[in-house]
Motif scaffolding. Structure first.
Motif, PDB file in Angstrom:
ATOM      1  N   CYS A  47      13.231  -5.583   3.829  1.00 15.76           N
ATOM      2  CA  CYS A  47      13.086  -6.104   2.479  1.00 15.76           C
ATOM      3  C   CYS A  47      14.403  -6.700   2.001  1.00 15.76           C
ATOM      4  CB  CYS A  47      12.631  -4.982   1.544  1.00 15.76           C
ATOM      5  SG  CYS A  47      10.869  -4.579   1.747  1.00 15.76           S
ATOM      6  N   PRO A  48      14.384  -7.527   0.929  1.00 15.47           N
ATOM      7  CA  PRO A  48      15.610  -8.178   0.453  1.00 15.47           C
ATOM      8  C   PRO A  48      16.744  -7.233   0.089  1.00 15.47           C
ATOM      9  CG  PRO A  48      13.693  -9.237  -0.502  1.00 15.47           C
ATOM     10  CD  PRO A  48      13.195  -8.015   0.218  1.00 15.47           C
ATOM     11  N   ASN A  49      16.430  -5.956  -0.144  1.00 15.88           N
ATOM     12  CA  ASN A  49      17.512  -5.024  -0.458  1.00 15.88           C
ATOM     13  C   ASN A  49      18.224  -4.522   0.792  1.00 15.88           C
ATOM     14  OD1 ASN A  49      15.609  -3.358   0.648  1.00 15.88           O
ATOM     15  ND2 ASN A  49      15.464  -1.938  -1.100  1.00 15.88           N
ATOM     16  N   GLY A  50      17.823  -5.062   1.957  1.00 15.77           N
ATOM     17  CA  GLY A  50      18.488  -4.688   3.197  1.00 15.77           C
ATOM     18  C   GLY A  50      17.917  -3.456   3.859  1.00 15.77           C
ATOM     19  N   LYS A  51      16.922  -2.845   3.264  1.00 16.77           N
ATOM     20  CA  LYS A  51      16.332  -1.637   3.828  1.00 16.77           C
ATOM     21  C   LYS A  51      14.952  -1.955   4.412  1.00 16.77           C
ATOM     22  CE  LYS A  51      18.694   1.483   0.607  1.00 16.77           C
ATOM     23  NZ  LYS A  51      18.513   2.575  -0.409  1.00 16.77           N
ATOM     24  N   PRO A  52      14.493  -1.142   5.382  1.00 15.98           N
ATOM     25  CA  PRO A  52      13.162  -1.388   5.938  1.00 15.98           C
ATOM     26  C   PRO A  52      12.095  -1.311   4.845  1.00 15.98           C
ATOM     27  CG  PRO A  52      14.371   0.144   7.299  1.00 15.98           C
ATOM     28  CD  PRO A  52      15.187  -0.024   6.054  1.00 15.98           C
ATOM     29  N   CYS A  53      11.166  -2.271   4.884  1.00 18.42           N
ATOM     30  CA  CYS A  53      10.080  -2.254   3.900  1.00 18.42           C
ATOM     31  C   CYS A  53       9.150  -1.068   4.174  1.00 18.42           C
ATOM     32  CB  CYS A  53       9.272  -3.548   3.987  1.00 18.42           C
ATOM     33  SG  CYS A  53      10.202  -4.997   3.448  1.00 18.42           S
ATOM     34  N   PRO A  54       8.613  -0.469   3.145  1.00 10.91           N
ATOM     35  CA  PRO A  54       7.691   0.657   3.352  1.00 10.91           C
ATOM     36  C   PRO A  54       6.429   0.179   4.056  1.00 10.91           C
ATOM     37  CG  PRO A  54       7.638  -0.064   1.068  1.00 10.91           C
ATOM     38  CD  PRO A  54       8.781  -0.795   1.705  1.00 10.91           C
ATOM     39  N   PRO A  55       5.790   1.054   4.833  1.00  9.07           N
ATOM     40  CA  PRO A  55       4.566   0.654   5.528  1.00  9.07           C
ATOM     41  C   PRO A  55       3.440   0.381   4.533  1.00  9.07           C
ATOM     42  CG  PRO A  55       4.887   3.013   5.680  1.00  9.07           C
ATOM     43  CD  PRO A  55       6.148   2.451   5.077  1.00  9.07           C
ATOM     44  N   ILE A  56       2.530  -0.524   4.900  1.00 12.36           N
ATOM     45  CA  ILE A  56       1.376  -0.835   4.063  1.00 12.36           C
ATOM     46  C   ILE A  56       0.369   0.307   4.183  1.00 12.36           C
ATOM     47  CG2 ILE A  56      -0.549  -2.421   3.719  1.00 12.36           C
ATOM     48  CD1 ILE A  56       1.223  -4.632   4.819  1.00 12.36           C
ATOM     49  N   PRO A  57      -0.098   0.861   3.062  1.00  6.98           N
ATOM     50  CA  PRO A  57      -1.051   1.978   3.126  1.00  6.98           C
ATOM     51  C   PRO A  57      -2.324   1.591   3.872  1.00  6.98           C
ATOM     52  CG  PRO A  57      -0.200   1.680   0.890  1.00  6.98           C
ATOM     53  CD  PRO A  57       0.237   0.499   1.680  1.00  6.98           C
ATOM     54  N   ALA A  58      -2.941   2.559   4.504  1.00  8.27           N
ATOM     55  CA  ALA A  58      -4.183   2.325   5.233  1.00  8.27           C
ATOM     56  C   ALA A  58      -5.253   1.805   4.276  1.00  8.27           C
ATOM     57  CB  ALA A  58      -4.644   3.614   5.902  1.00  8.27           C
ATOM     58  N   GLY A  59      -5.933   0.760   4.678  1.00  7.91           N
ATOM     59  CA  GLY A  59      -6.996   0.192   3.858  1.00  7.91           C
ATOM     60  C   GLY A  59      -6.519  -0.817   2.834  1.00  7.91           C
ATOM     61  N   ALA A  60      -5.185  -0.974   2.700  1.00  7.73           N
ATOM     62  CA  ALA A  60      -4.649  -1.930   1.743  1.00  7.73           C
ATOM     63  C   ALA A  60      -4.705  -3.333   2.325  1.00  7.73           C
ATOM     64  CB  ALA A  60      -3.215  -1.562   1.380  1.00  7.73           C
ATOM     65  N   ILE A  61      -4.518  -4.310   1.462  1.00  5.55           N
ATOM     66  CA  ILE A  61      -4.525  -5.711   1.877  1.00  5.55           C
ATOM     67  C   ILE A  61      -3.077  -6.179   1.987  1.00  5.55           C
ATOM     68  CG2 ILE A  61      -5.199  -8.041   1.192  1.00  5.55           C
ATOM     69  CD1 ILE A  61      -7.601  -6.766  -0.211  1.00  5.55           C
ATOM     70  N   ASP A  62      -2.711  -6.763   3.127  1.00  9.26           N
ATOM     71  CA  ASP A  62      -1.348  -7.245   3.358  1.00  9.26           C
ATOM     72  C   ASP A  62      -1.178  -8.601   2.704  1.00  9.26           C
ATOM     73  OD1 ASP A  62       1.137  -7.903   4.210  1.00  9.26           O
ATOM     74  OD2 ASP A  62       0.723  -7.770   6.360  1.00  9.26           O
TER      75      ASP A  62
END
Length: 333
Positions: A47-62
């Motif tokens: 992510c732009p803050n330099g940290k890994p982006c959190p995983p997308i929750p199951a069933g969510a839309i990317d």
């Protein structure tokens, strides 16, 4: 629903679209944003803050923008809303289309129109959120048996002349709103050559009527026994007069009727002015009619009845001051 806004959130619980966005950005990795080599080496989205982006929750839309691909349309829906193509617009209660009634004389059809309201509500008119009180002891649905607006009968037969308060109800999220109409039904022998056309009041918050406060105009029964509707109009309306009712079912006088045609039955030789309750036997089940009153000549007029199947239907009449009488309707195809 508040007092002024007909909000679609009260009509349908919309799907929640989940997306892993960080405040202040419209995506997770933009094609025109250089990605440091160490990021590629780690093979993970940063992510732009330099940290890994959190995983997308199951069933969510990317909803992450990617080169050469199109984000799902759900990503453009407003929070808490469904597909905008299916959502009716929010509108002020003052703009809700009216229901209208063209008043017929007693023993003829009074017409009801909900077409403008159904059109305004779209697909939500077919959801079971509504019920209706015709003001004569009958209704379509109840607060405990909600119906779709699209299922409402378009006519009703008032057997007796007089003034009736007709009420339509909508119930959402435990709240009830109502629109009313007051109509005056002229006597059968004095029909109005220019029938009144009455429009409904604005929809306003209302006290929810008690469950089953009215007798339903329609009921479902097994195909073996058929069914019966009360007060619903039809192309053919006939009248029949019974002989004096009997004290036993076996000796009950008979009147004839035809399946799927309206019949209005008069029963003589009852105590003048008496209050009575009446039931019709459909198969093995007794179906209750609305409260009735014998006229000053000792004649009881039953509500307009329509039987869907040929057969013999016993009518039980219980006089409030005492005594039970019987007559029979024989229905032929």
């Amino acid at each position: 629903m508040n007092n002024k806004t007909f909000n679609t959130r009260h009509l349908l619980a919309t799907a929640l679209v989940l997306a892993s966005f960080l405040a202040g950005t419209t995506g997770l990795a933009h094609a025109d944003t250089p990605i440091p080599p160490d990021v590629l080496k780690l093979a993970e989205i940063i992510c732009p803050n330099g940290k890994p982006c959190p995983p997308i929750p199951a069933g969510a839309i990317d909803c992450t923008p990617r080169t050469g691909s199109t984000i799902p349309p759900q990503c453009n829906w407003k929070p808490g809303k469904g597909d905008p193509a299916l959502e009716p617009p929010d509108f002020d209660l003052g703009d809700v289309p009216d229901m209208t009634i063209v008043v017929g004389a007693a023993r003829t059809a009074t017409s009801f129109s909900y077409s403008a309201l159904i059109k305004a509500l779209g697909e939500y008119a077919s959801m079971k959120n509504f019920f209706f009180d015709y003001g004569d002891g009958t209704g379509h649905g109840s607060s405990a048996n909600l119906q779709a607006l699209t299922s409402f009968p378009t006519s009703h037969i008032y057997v007796q002349p007089g003034t009736y308060k007709v009420s339509g109800y909508a119930k959402f999220d435990g709240q009830t709103e109502s629109a009313t109409m007051t109509i005056t039904v002229p006597p059968a022998k004095e029909p109005d050559p220019t029938p009144d056309k009455v429009t409904s009041t604005d929809w306003n918050p209302a006290k929810t009527p008690v469950a089953n406060a009215v007798i339903p105009v329609t009921s479902s029964s097994s195909s073996a026994t058929g069914g019966m509707s009360i007060g619903t109009g039809g192309k053919t309306i006939t009248e029949a007069t019974s002989l004096a009712p009997s004290t036993t079912e076996t000796k009950a006088p008979v009147v004839d009727a035809k399946a799927s045609q309206v019949v209005i039955v008069s029963v003589p030789s009852l105590p003048a002015g008496a209050d009575v309750s009446a039931k019709v036997k459909i198969g093995t089940t007794w179906r209750t009619l609305p409260a009735l009153e014998v006229d000053d000549k000792g004649v009881l007029t039953l509500p307009a009845l329509t039987f869907t199947k040929a057969g013999t239907y016993i009518v039980k009449i219980t006089v409030a001051t005492g005594g039970t009488k019987y007559m029979t309707v024989k229905v032929k195809n």
